[in-house]
Design a protein around this motif. Structure first.
Motif, PDB file in Angstrom:
ATOM      1  N   ASP B  52       0.798  -1.227   0.000  1.00  0.00           N
ATOM      2  CA  ASP B  52       0.000   0.000   0.000  1.00  0.00           C
ATOM      3  C   ASP B  52       0.833   1.281   0.000  1.00  0.00           C
ATOM      4  O   ASP B  52       0.409   2.308   0.534  1.00  0.00           O
ATOM      5  CB  ASP B  52      -0.963   0.015   1.208  1.00  0.00           C
ATOM      6  CG  ASP B  52      -2.081  -0.994   1.049  1.00  0.00           C
ATOM      7  OD1 ASP B  52      -2.451  -1.290  -0.103  1.00  0.00           O
ATOM      8  OD2 ASP B  52      -2.574  -1.505   2.071  1.00  0.00           O
ATOM      9  N   ASN B  67      -1.138  -3.993  -3.142  1.00  0.00           N
ATOM     10  CA  ASN B  67      -2.052  -4.083  -2.007  1.00  0.00           C
ATOM     11  C   ASN B  67      -2.087  -5.489  -1.416  1.00  0.00           C
ATOM     12  O   ASN B  67      -2.060  -5.679  -0.198  1.00  0.00           O
ATOM     13  CB  ASN B  67      -3.456  -3.659  -2.453  1.00  0.00           C
ATOM     14  CG  ASN B  67      -4.510  -3.922  -1.403  1.00  0.00           C
ATOM     15  OD1 ASN B  67      -5.322  -4.840  -1.542  1.00  0.00           O
ATOM     16  ND2 ASN B  67      -4.500  -3.127  -0.344  1.00  0.00           N
ATOM     17  N   PHE B 144     -12.634 -18.316  -2.343  1.00  0.00           N
ATOM     18  CA  PHE B 144     -12.759 -16.947  -2.843  1.00  0.00           C
ATOM     19  C   PHE B 144     -11.945 -16.740  -4.131  1.00  0.00           C
ATOM     20  O   PHE B 144     -12.062 -15.714  -4.783  1.00  0.00           O
ATOM     21  CB  PHE B 144     -12.280 -15.932  -1.793  1.00  0.00           C
ATOM     22  CG  PHE B 144     -13.150 -15.843  -0.570  1.00  0.00           C
ATOM     23  CD1 PHE B 144     -14.421 -16.408  -0.531  1.00  0.00           C
ATOM     24  CD2 PHE B 144     -12.701 -15.184   0.566  1.00  0.00           C
ATOM     25  CE1 PHE B 144     -15.217 -16.328   0.606  1.00  0.00           C
ATOM     26  CE2 PHE B 144     -13.492 -15.092   1.702  1.00  0.00           C
ATOM     27  CZ  PHE B 144     -14.747 -15.674   1.718  1.00  0.00           C
ATOM     28  N   LYS B 159      -4.218 -13.517  -7.816  1.00  0.00           N
ATOM     29  CA  LYS B 159      -4.747 -12.153  -7.781  1.00  0.00           C
ATOM     30  C   LYS B 159      -3.619 -11.286  -7.233  1.00  0.00           C
ATOM     31  O   LYS B 159      -3.186 -11.474  -6.091  1.00  0.00           O
ATOM     32  CB  LYS B 159      -5.951 -12.038  -6.843  1.00  0.00           C
ATOM     33  CG  LYS B 159      -7.175 -12.858  -7.213  1.00  0.00           C
ATOM     34  CD  LYS B 159      -8.266 -12.654  -6.147  1.00  0.00           C
ATOM     35  CE  LYS B 159      -9.446 -13.561  -6.375  1.00  0.00           C
ATOM     36  NZ  LYS B 159     -10.456 -13.441  -5.269  1.00  0.00           N
ATOM     37  N   ASN B 161      -3.143  -7.496  -6.665  1.00  0.00           N
ATOM     38  CA  ASN B 161      -3.906  -6.250  -6.712  1.00  0.00           C
ATOM     39  C   ASN B 161      -3.050  -5.070  -6.269  1.00  0.00           C
ATOM     40  O   ASN B 161      -2.291  -5.174  -5.301  1.00  0.00           O
ATOM     41  CB  ASN B 161      -5.129  -6.342  -5.792  1.00  0.00           C
ATOM     42  CG  ASN B 161      -6.101  -7.413  -6.245  1.00  0.00           C
ATOM     43  OD1 ASN B 161      -6.183  -7.736  -7.436  1.00  0.00           O
ATOM     44  ND2 ASN B 161      -6.832  -7.982  -5.300  1.00  0.00           N
ATOM     45  N   GLY B 162      -3.188  -3.994  -6.994  1.00  0.00           N
ATOM     46  CA  GLY B 162      -2.417  -2.802  -6.649  1.00  0.00           C
ATOM     47  C   GLY B 162      -2.983  -1.577  -7.335  1.00  0.00           C
ATOM     48  O   GLY B 162      -4.142  -1.557  -7.770  1.00  0.00           O
ATOM     49  N   LYS B 163      -2.168  -0.550  -7.412  1.00  0.00           N
ATOM     50  CA  LYS B 163      -2.558   0.694  -8.094  1.00  0.00           C
ATOM     51  C   LYS B 163      -1.327   1.238  -8.795  1.00  0.00           C
ATOM     52  O   LYS B 163      -0.194   0.968  -8.379  1.00  0.00           O
ATOM     53  CB  LYS B 163      -3.062   1.721  -7.070  1.00  0.00           C
ATOM     54  CG  LYS B 163      -4.318   1.301  -6.317  1.00  0.00           C
ATOM     55  CD  LYS B 163      -4.697   2.334  -5.267  1.00  0.00           C
ATOM     56  CE  LYS B 163      -5.905   1.871  -4.471  1.00  0.00           C
ATOM     57  NZ  LYS B 163      -6.251   2.793  -3.382  1.00  0.00           N
ATOM     58  N   ASN B 166      -1.384   6.509 -13.299  1.00  0.00           N
ATOM     59  CA  ASN B 166      -1.592   6.342 -14.737  1.00  0.00           C
ATOM     60  C   ASN B 166      -1.189   7.590 -15.537  1.00  0.00           C
ATOM     61  O   ASN B 166      -0.761   8.595 -14.976  1.00  0.00           O
ATOM     62  CB  ASN B 166      -3.038   5.903 -15.021  1.00  0.00           C
ATOM     63  CG  ASN B 166      -4.052   7.023 -14.823  1.00  0.00           C
ATOM     64  OD1 ASN B 166      -3.698   8.199 -14.707  1.00  0.00           O
ATOM     65  ND2 ASN B 166      -5.324   6.656 -14.769  1.00  0.00           N
ATOM     66  N   VAL B 171      -4.068   7.846  -9.559  1.00  0.00           N
ATOM     67  CA  VAL B 171      -3.643   6.567  -8.988  1.00  0.00           C
ATOM     68  C   VAL B 171      -4.810   5.592  -9.136  1.00  0.00           C
ATOM     69  O   VAL B 171      -5.794   5.659  -8.401  1.00  0.00           O
ATOM     70  CB  VAL B 171      -3.201   6.729  -7.522  1.00  0.00           C
ATOM     71  CG1 VAL B 171      -2.787   5.378  -6.946  1.00  0.00           C
ATOM     72  CG2 VAL B 171      -2.052   7.719  -7.423  1.00  0.00           C
ATOM     73  N   GLU B 172      -4.655   4.734 -10.134  1.00  0.00           N
ATOM     74  CA  GLU B 172      -5.766   3.897 -10.584  1.00  0.00           C
ATOM     75  C   GLU B 172      -5.544   2.445 -10.149  1.00  0.00           C
ATOM     76  O   GLU B 172      -4.411   1.942 -10.199  1.00  0.00           O
ATOM     77  CB  GLU B 172      -5.841   3.974 -12.114  1.00  0.00           C
ATOM     78  CG  GLU B 172      -6.987   3.194 -12.711  1.00  0.00           C
ATOM     79  CD  GLU B 172      -7.048   3.352 -14.238  1.00  0.00           C
ATOM     80  OE1 GLU B 172      -6.395   4.276 -14.778  1.00  0.00           O
ATOM     81  OE2 GLU B 172      -7.744   2.539 -14.871  1.00  0.00           O
ATOM     82  N   PRO B 173      -6.595   1.746  -9.733  1.00  0.00           N
ATOM     83  CA  PRO B 173      -6.430   0.342  -9.346  1.00  0.00           C
ATOM     84  C   PRO B 173      -6.075  -0.542 -10.533  1.00  0.00           C
ATOM     85  O   PRO B 173      -6.514  -0.301 -11.668  1.00  0.00           O
ATOM     86  CB  PRO B 173      -7.816  -0.040  -8.816  1.00  0.00           C
ATOM     87  CG  PRO B 173      -8.496   1.242  -8.494  1.00  0.00           C
ATOM     88  CD  PRO B 173      -7.965   2.224  -9.489  1.00  0.00           C
ATOM     89  N   ASP B 175      -5.869  -4.896 -11.292  1.00  0.00           N
ATOM     90  CA  ASP B 175      -6.047  -6.264 -10.813  1.00  0.00           C
ATOM     91  C   ASP B 175      -5.353  -7.177 -11.803  1.00  0.00           C
ATOM     92  O   ASP B 175      -5.902  -7.481 -12.870  1.00  0.00           O
ATOM     93  CB  ASP B 175      -7.538  -6.603 -10.697  1.00  0.00           C
ATOM     94  CG  ASP B 175      -8.245  -5.677  -9.717  1.00  0.00           C
ATOM     95  OD1 ASP B 175      -7.601  -5.255  -8.751  1.00  0.00           O
ATOM     96  OD2 ASP B 175      -9.427  -5.357  -9.940  1.00  0.00           O
ATOM     97  N   HIS B 177      -4.774 -10.309 -12.597  1.00  0.00           N
ATOM     98  CA  HIS B 177      -5.330 -11.624 -12.251  1.00  0.00           C
ATOM     99  C   HIS B 177      -5.038 -12.613 -13.371  1.00  0.00           C
ATOM    100  O   HIS B 177      -5.318 -12.330 -14.544  1.00  0.00           O
ATOM    101  CB  HIS B 177      -6.844 -11.541 -12.043  1.00  0.00           C
ATOM    102  CG  HIS B 177      -7.226 -10.774 -10.814  1.00  0.00           C
ATOM    103  ND1 HIS B 177      -8.506 -10.752 -10.305  1.00  0.00           N
ATOM    104  CD2 HIS B 177      -6.481  -9.996  -9.975  1.00  0.00           C
ATOM    105  CE1 HIS B 177      -8.537 -10.004  -9.215  1.00  0.00           C
ATOM    106  NE2 HIS B 177      -7.323  -9.521  -8.998  1.00  0.00           N
ATOM    107  N   TYR B 241      -7.638  -4.328 -15.614  1.00  0.00           N
ATOM    108  CA  TYR B 241      -8.191  -5.686 -15.443  1.00  0.00           C
ATOM    109  C   TYR B 241      -7.936  -6.487 -16.707  1.00  0.00           C
ATOM    110  O   TYR B 241      -8.082  -5.985 -17.819  1.00  0.00           O
ATOM    111  CB  TYR B 241      -9.677  -5.643 -15.102  1.00  0.00           C
ATOM    112  CG  TYR B 241     -10.506  -4.720 -15.964  1.00  0.00           C
ATOM    113  CD1 TYR B 241     -10.575  -3.358 -15.699  1.00  0.00           C
ATOM    114  CD2 TYR B 241     -11.234  -5.225 -17.044  1.00  0.00           C
ATOM    115  CE1 TYR B 241     -11.336  -2.512 -16.483  1.00  0.00           C
ATOM    116  CE2 TYR B 241     -12.003  -4.379 -17.830  1.00  0.00           C
ATOM    117  CZ  TYR B 241     -12.045  -3.024 -17.540  1.00  0.00           C
ATOM    118  OH  TYR B 241     -12.791  -2.190 -18.326  1.00  0.00           O
TER     119      TYR B 241
END
Lengths: 389, 266
Positions: B52, B67, B144, B159, B161-163, B166, B171-173, B175, B177, B241
């Protein structure tokens, strides 16, 4: 005569051998004998198709038929709030209404719009969460997860703790434990039920909480149209199927990462997310208030979507009154903040940008999670008579 | 009575031995064995992952944060020059690792491993095709990780996950995956699936296991390598994504070959 003596000796030796084997091979962890007169009947949770097999049943509160019978009475009995009449103004069921998936719902005549308050008139800080399928919640309770198994304070760890908290909280029953205990102790019928359930007719708040927690753990919803579809019993409509595809795809509505699907039939992860409702966070009871992690500001539990049709208003503060408003929010009105959860990857576009038809299909699917059998199940309803009637 | 007593004594001894005998005492001629355990750690640029915190730069120049990471490894195999490889726990070898769950960072493998010299070790990143079946995990956290049936079913391999910061300086998420990819026809309809699991091997990691020894390995995920070798992975190109983007998942899988380091730590 000699042969008879040998035979008798042989039998004695064999009997001795059997006793020896039984003693020598007995496991050291055999359970202690139960107290005299305390013989509760074990209650087994019947795990529905596809549901988790690991259950949240504490070792010190095993499920019994007698325990949950007592719990059901207490759940519906207003005297648990320390008052003298079973229909006095507050029991668990006053707000946790079966017809609304054991939530208040938006149609309550007293708690207008779904906003509840206690006997003192003090409003609850957040809107309610439903009591359903909690036997599979191992992570935490309430919107911020304050009650969780890792809480350093053992008073705030499980469903049992939610019960006594509800009894004493000013924004709920506002009773005190001595008063509640005394009223139930002096109500004919209850001491005998406590004796059957816990081996003692002495009423304690701890056992009241245990009994009600047992009843709550039986509140299982697993027979919706979607469940029947998964079992091959019914077919979904074209709109519902399209909604399911949207529900489970990143390029669609992408609900599944937080709210489950067939692979996670709880339809929640029971985890906490900042889902993009706000950019300024000043709620003193958000997830941050529990973890102290600034990234948890504005984060709340992902609720189960089972029976979500019955549990408006939505979000922790009840800001949305309808499912349509919720879908509209996720589609077009997400708000960026540094705390936005990484799973909210449509944030740069303000949402998932669903079309009107897609929104309708998504809602059609979500409504397949309605379980009409659950909300009418007589085993969960108010008993016809209380123990003293 | 004197004649009967020896026979009774034999009966007693036999019964006691047969009823109370421990499994471990059943045979004296089993081959010597040891055990192995794995410790999982997560690095960025050679240091422990700090979650984070927007402090990392990938090869494409994206500033990013991590994250959480959740992933499976399976088919852990110990290789021997005689060809008698040891597949750990056969069909039960799938292990889940979650940066948020310290209990998953250690895997004490119960298998009895024949003592001796081994040439190398390997595993499948994710879950191999034949084992990656929907609904085989019903309990969290593994459940899950399910991968929707419409997209191929089974489970996410990972998975991550971060940011990232851009190109519009938001600061965009993201994923990142990985799982089963989809083959689309010209109309965009799914007509097939691609299993993106891949083998990770350490051909230079020779080791030996002694009798009754527990040999500890450390498996390190070097997170930055997902984004650099052989393909440059630019978040500004692939976005937030990729579960429905086989081209991006293919790049990720091909970059995965050297993401991990493994060493014997004891």
């Amino acid at each position: 005569m000699k042969s008879f003596s040998d035979h008798r000796l042989f039998l004695i030796l064999i009997a001795g051998l059997i006793v020896f084997l039984i003693i020598s091979c007995k496991k050291s962890d055999d359970p202690e004998p139960l107290p005299s007169g305390y013989e509760p009947t074990p209650y087994e949770i019947d795990i529905p198709f596809g549901f988790p097999t690991k259950l949240n049943i504490p070792e010190d509160n095993p499920m019994t038929v007698e325990g949950l019978e007592l719990g059901r009475y207490l759940f519906y009995d207003g005297r648990i709030s320390g008052r003298t009449h079973p229909d006095s103004m507050m029991s668990c069921a006053t707000c946790h209404i079966q017809e609304n998936s054991f939530e208040c719902g938006i149609n309550h005549p007293k708690y207008t719009g779904g906003y509840t308050f206690g006997v003192t008139g003090i409003p609850t800080h957040h809107v309610m969460l439903p009591l359903m399928n909690l036997v599979w919640n191992h992570t935490g309770y309430l919107w911020n997860g304050k009650v969780n198994p890792n809480n350093p304070d053992p008073k705030f760890r499980n469903i049992e703790d939610l019960v006594w908290m509800g009894i004493v909280a000013p924004h709920e029953m506002n009773s005190d434990t001595n008063k509640a205990k005394a009223v139930i102790q002096n109500t004919p019928g209850y001491p005998e039920l406590f004796k059957k359930a816990f081996g003692s007719d002495q009423v304690t708040v701890k056992n009241m909480s245990k009994a009600i927690a047992q009843f709550i753990r039986t509140l299982i919803s697993a027979n919706s149209k979607f469940d029947k579809f998964m079992r091959g019993e019914v077919q979904l409509t074209g709109s519902e199927l399209n909604g399911y595809v949207l529900f489970t795809t990143e390029e669609g509505a992408d609900c599944f990462h937080c709210h489950g699907a067939a692979g996670n039939p709880l339809f929640t992860t029971h985890l906490y997310y900042n889902n993009g409702k706000d950019s300024v966070f000043n709620d003193p009871l958000d997830r941050y208030s529990i973890t102290g992690d600034p990234n948890d500001k504005g984060a709340y539990k992902a609720t189960t979507l089972r029976n979500i049709e019955y549990t408006a208003p939505y979000m922790h503060d009840g800001r949305f009154k309808t499912l349509e408003e919720v879908v509209e929010f996720y589609s077009h009105h997400l708000v960026w903040s540094p705390q936005i959860d990484p799973l909210m990857h449509h944030i740069a576009n303000g949402g998932t940008q669903l079309t009107a038809q897609e929104k309708a299909d998504l809602i059609a699917f979500i409504k397949t999670l309605r379980d009409e059998e659950f909300i009418a199940n007589p085993e969960f309803s108010k008993p016809e008579k209380f123990p003293d009637e | 009575m004197k004649k009967l007593f020896p026979y009774l004594l034999i009966v007693v001894i036999l019964l006691v031995l047969s009823s109370c005998k421990k499994e471990s005492e059943e045979s004296n001629d089993i081959e010597p064995t040891g055990k192995i355990s794995l410790h999982f750690r997560h690095y960025v640029d050679g240091k422990d992952l700090v979650i984070d915190t927007l402090m990392y730069f990938n090869e494409a120049g994206n500033q990013y944060l991590i994250n959480e990471i959740q992933y499976f490894i399976s088919d852990l195999t110990l290789h021997r020059s005689n060809g008698k490889d040891i597949l750990i726990r056969a069909w039960k070898d799938i292990h889940y690792i979650d940066t948020d769950l310290p209990s998953t960072h250690y895997w004490d493998i119960p298998d009895e491993i024949p003592a001796g010299v081994y040439d190398s070790i390997s595993f499948i990143f994710g879950i191999s095709q034949e084992k990656n079946q929907s609904f085989m995990f019903v309990n969290p956290p593994e459940s899950f990780m399910f991968w929707p049936e419409y997209l191929g079913g089974g489970y996410h391999y990972m998975k991550l996950n971060g940011k990232w910061d851009n190109q519009d300086e938001i600061v965009e998420p993201f994923d990142f995956h990985l799982g089963i990819g989809q083959i689309l026809d010209t109309a965009g309809q799914i007509v097939g699936f691609v299993h993106n699991d891949f083998k990770v091997g350490f051909p230079d990691l020779a080791f030996s296991i002694s009798e009754n020894q527990v040999l500890d390995f450390t498996l390190t995920m070097n997170i930055e390598r997902w984004f650099k070798d052989p393909h440059l992975y630019d978040h500004d190109i692939w976005g937030g994504y990729i579960m429905q983007n086989q081209e991006a998942m293919k790049i990720a899988s091909e970059n995965g070959w050297n993401v991990f380091d493994m060493e014997v730590t004891k």
